[in-house]
Design an enzyme around this catalytic site. Structure first.
Site, PDB file in Angstrom:
ATOM      1  N   THR A  74      32.296   1.364 -24.005  1.00 24.25           N
ATOM      2  CA  THR A  74      33.383   0.501 -24.961  1.00 24.25           C
ATOM      3  C   THR A  74      33.518   1.334 -26.473  1.00 24.25           C
ATOM      4  O   THR A  74      34.562   1.117 -26.678  1.00 24.25           O
ATOM      5  CB  THR A  74      32.365  -0.717 -25.098  1.00 24.25           C
ATOM      6  OG1 THR A  74      32.176  -1.446 -24.040  1.00 24.25           O
ATOM      7  CG2 THR A  74      33.150  -1.891 -26.420  1.00 24.25           C
ATOM      8  N   ASN A 153      36.467  -1.220 -12.237  1.00 28.27           N
ATOM      9  CA  ASN A 153      35.391  -1.725 -12.339  1.00 28.27           C
ATOM     10  C   ASN A 153      35.059  -3.126 -11.214  1.00 28.27           C
ATOM     11  O   ASN A 153      34.245  -3.410 -10.956  1.00 28.27           O
ATOM     12  CB  ASN A 153      34.636  -2.100 -13.667  1.00 28.27           C
ATOM     13  CG  ASN A 153      35.867  -2.767 -14.088  1.00 28.27           C
ATOM     14  OD1 ASN A 153      36.958  -2.344 -14.662  1.00 28.27           O
ATOM     15  ND2 ASN A 153      35.542  -4.192 -14.873  1.00 28.27           N
ATOM     16  N   HIS A 203      24.478   3.854 -18.242  1.00 29.44           N
ATOM     17  CA  HIS A 203      23.922   2.928 -17.415  1.00 29.44           C
ATOM     18  C   HIS A 203      24.737   2.403 -16.206  1.00 29.44           C
ATOM     19  O   HIS A 203      24.148   1.610 -15.505  1.00 29.44           O
ATOM     20  CB  HIS A 203      23.755   1.540 -18.483  1.00 29.44           C
ATOM     21  CG  HIS A 203      24.987   0.717 -18.614  1.00 29.44           C
ATOM     22  ND1 HIS A 203      25.170  -0.451 -18.114  1.00 29.44           N
ATOM     23  CD2 HIS A 203      25.899   0.805 -19.488  1.00 29.44           C
ATOM     24  CE1 HIS A 203      26.315  -0.811 -18.486  1.00 29.44           C
ATOM     25  NE2 HIS A 203      26.703  -0.300 -19.424  1.00 29.44           N
ATOM     26  N   THR A 242      22.271   8.213 -36.327  1.00 29.19           N
ATOM     27  CA  THR A 242      21.428   9.148 -36.008  1.00 29.19           C
ATOM     28  C   THR A 242      21.348   8.968 -34.454  1.00 29.19           C
ATOM     29  O   THR A 242      21.642   7.908 -33.742  1.00 29.19           O
ATOM     30  CB  THR A 242      19.787   8.549 -36.408  1.00 29.19           C
ATOM     31  OG1 THR A 242      19.901   8.367 -37.928  1.00 29.19           O
ATOM     32  CG2 THR A 242      18.758   9.054 -35.810  1.00 29.19           C
ATOM     33  N   CYS A 327      31.876  -8.898 -18.044  1.00 22.89           N
ATOM     34  CA  CYS A 327      32.340  -9.448 -19.149  1.00 22.89           C
ATOM     35  C   CYS A 327      32.959 -10.542 -19.336  1.00 22.89           C
ATOM     36  O   CYS A 327      33.396 -10.912 -20.343  1.00 22.89           O
ATOM     37  CB  CYS A 327      32.844  -8.080 -19.795  1.00 22.89           C
ATOM     38  SG  CYS A 327      32.344  -6.599 -19.638  1.00 22.89           S
TER      39      CYS A 327
HETATM   40  C1  LIG Z   1      31.036  -0.734 -17.940  1.00 25.50           C
HETATM   41  C2  LIG Z   1      32.380  -0.286 -18.203  1.00 25.50           C
HETATM   42  C3  LIG Z   1      32.735  -0.077 -19.661  1.00 25.50           C
HETATM   43  C4  LIG Z   1      31.889  -0.539 -20.807  1.00 25.50           C
HETATM   44  O1  LIG Z   1      30.905   0.567 -20.698  1.00 25.50           O
HETATM   45  P1  LIG Z   1      29.518   0.226 -21.750  1.00 25.50           P
HETATM   46  O2  LIG Z   1      28.925   1.352 -21.669  1.00 25.50           O
HETATM   47  O3  LIG Z   1      28.729  -0.934 -21.219  1.00 25.50           O
HETATM   48  O4  LIG Z   1      29.874  -0.063 -23.132  1.00 25.50           O
HETATM   49  C5  LIG Z   1      34.076   0.183 -20.012  1.00 25.50           C
HETATM   50  N1  LIG Z   1      34.822   0.390 -18.988  1.00 25.50           N
HETATM   51  C6  LIG Z   1      34.605   0.389 -17.650  1.00 25.50           C
HETATM   52  C7  LIG Z   1      35.574   0.700 -16.564  1.00 25.50           C
HETATM   53  C8  LIG Z   1      33.479  -0.166 -17.212  1.00 25.50           C
HETATM   54  O5  LIG Z   1      33.183  -0.191 -15.869  1.00 25.50           O
END
Ligand SMILES: *Cc1c(COP(=O)(O)O)cnc(C)c1O
Length: 384
Positions: A74, A153, A203, A242, A327
């Protein structure tokens, strides 16, 4: 077998125990600040960051100094879009992206629109792919940046990234891709694929949450961006704060494992998602997304006339699946991705997303397919 079976890997993945082991000491004895180079605590932390940066750069075919650590995809998306547009104002004010992007891109693009930039949101075809020619014809003399995601996603559709990058380069426009779902799952080389900036996250690949990176091309062309976070000047002044040393160590280990195991994992995933699709086709499942150009661990299907919420609730004790992106599930609005494929609202509300993980087993996949299959049967009966 332990229930519920986790099948929501596009939302997040569990930390691989090998990753966790690697991270542990950086919370306790090796807790130093990687910028405090006056003593061994800081020095050791900076060495760990350096080694992590090297592994991550190696995995995507970049050099170490092209990696900027962030809190996740993000933030990387925000930094890429805002950072590039602000820095290149003298060149133009036009951004090109597409309608099926993650909210991290769409909402940033809307913010840019609000403060005076021009944004083109390209449509996708019924499979979720952007037409390469439409990218080309959207470019104007004002275009600074094209941002098209690597893999979706929700539906797992894989974009023709190299071709779009080639068009961008031919037209002297920068190319960013949100590769949060692709890094660690597909072979990626930023050099060969004409990528100038790339967002990715730990993650989604069995690493810890709260750490990610933005790749920013260093040469041919040297991409210049403005920071969006100000302070201590870390990450060459482009992302102050940091450094998350345990996160970086874990992220690097996670990407290293994913690179090594990608091929064999994808063979297993393909078998699993193929098996589930076949089983669920018996319950009239229709595939959302591209039949072949898709992430191996993704399956997005709809059951016309049956609400996804009803399916998810009826299997929830045994299986953890979702209706779409993590989300947006709190909203009652249908998925913007499914609507962009040309589905109507009812169809979009009848889809489930399954995301397999490294830690699933053949047995779990079998049980999950049977659970969903019989849930559909029961729900169809109620409806009839
Ligand atoms: C999960 C995801 C994000 C957000 O990633 P974070 O590390 O959770 O902020 C953005 N873009 C796509 C395509 C994702 O699958």
């Amino acid at each position: 077998m332990k229930f519920p079976i986790y099948l929501d890997s596009h939302a997040t993945t569990p930390v691989d125990p090998r990753v966790f082991d690697e991270m542990k000491s950086y919370f306790t004895e090796n807790f130093g600040n990687a910028s405090s180079l006056d003593h061994s605590f800081g020095y050791d932390a900076s060495v760990a960051v350096q080694q992590g940066r090297e592994k991550i750069a190696h995995a995507i075919g970049s050099t170490m100094d092209e990696i900027i650590f962030t809190s996740g995809a993000t933030e990387s998306d925000n930094l890429a879009l805002i950072g590039v547009m602000e820095r290149n104002k003298e060149k133009g004010n036009h951004l090109i992206t597409c309608v099926t992007e993650h909210k991290a891109i769409l909402d940033t693009a809307h913010h840019l629109e609000k403060i005076g930039y021009k944004v083109t949101f390209l449509p996708v075809d019924e499979f979720g792919q952007v037409d390469v020619e439409s990218v080309k014809s959207a470019i104007t003399s004002e275009t600074v940046l094209i941002s098209i995601m690597f893999a979706n996603n929700e539906i797992g559709t894989i974009t023709n990234v190299s071709e779009i990058g080639k068009i961008a380069h031919d037209k002297n426009v920068l190319f960013h891709t949100d590769a949060a779902q692709a890094v660690g799952h597909l072979p990626i080389n930023v050099e060969k694929m004409n990528i100038d900036l790339m967002s990715f996250s730990s993650h989604k690949i069995y690493g810890p949450k709260g750490i990610g990176a933005l790749y920013v091309r260093g040469i041919m062309p040297r991409v210049k961006i403005n920071p969006i976070v100000f302070g201590g000047g870390q990450e060459r002044n482009l992302r102050s704060g940091t450094l998350n040393v345990p996160g970086i160590v874990g992220f690097a280990k996670a990407i290293e494992i994913s690179q090594a195991e990608m091929d064999s994992e994808n063979i297993r995933f393909k078998k699993w998602t193929g098996f589930m699709l076949e089983k669920l086709s018996g319950a009239d499942a229709k595939l959302n997304g591209h039949p072949t150009k898709r992430l191996a661990h993704n399956l997005n299907v709809r059951f016309d006339g049956i609400e996804s919420k009803a399916i998810i609730n009826s299997v929830s004790k045994k299986i953890a699946i979702s209706a779409g992106s993590a989300c947006t599930t709190k909203m009652v609005e249908p998925s913007h991705v499914l609507m962009a494929l040309g589905l109507d609202e009812d169809q979009a509300h009848s889809a489930i997303r399954i995301g397999c993980s490294r830690f699933n087993t053949d047995e779990e996949i079998k049980v999950a397919a049977e659970e969903i299959y019989s849930a559909i049967g029961a729900l169809a009966k109620i409806r009839a």
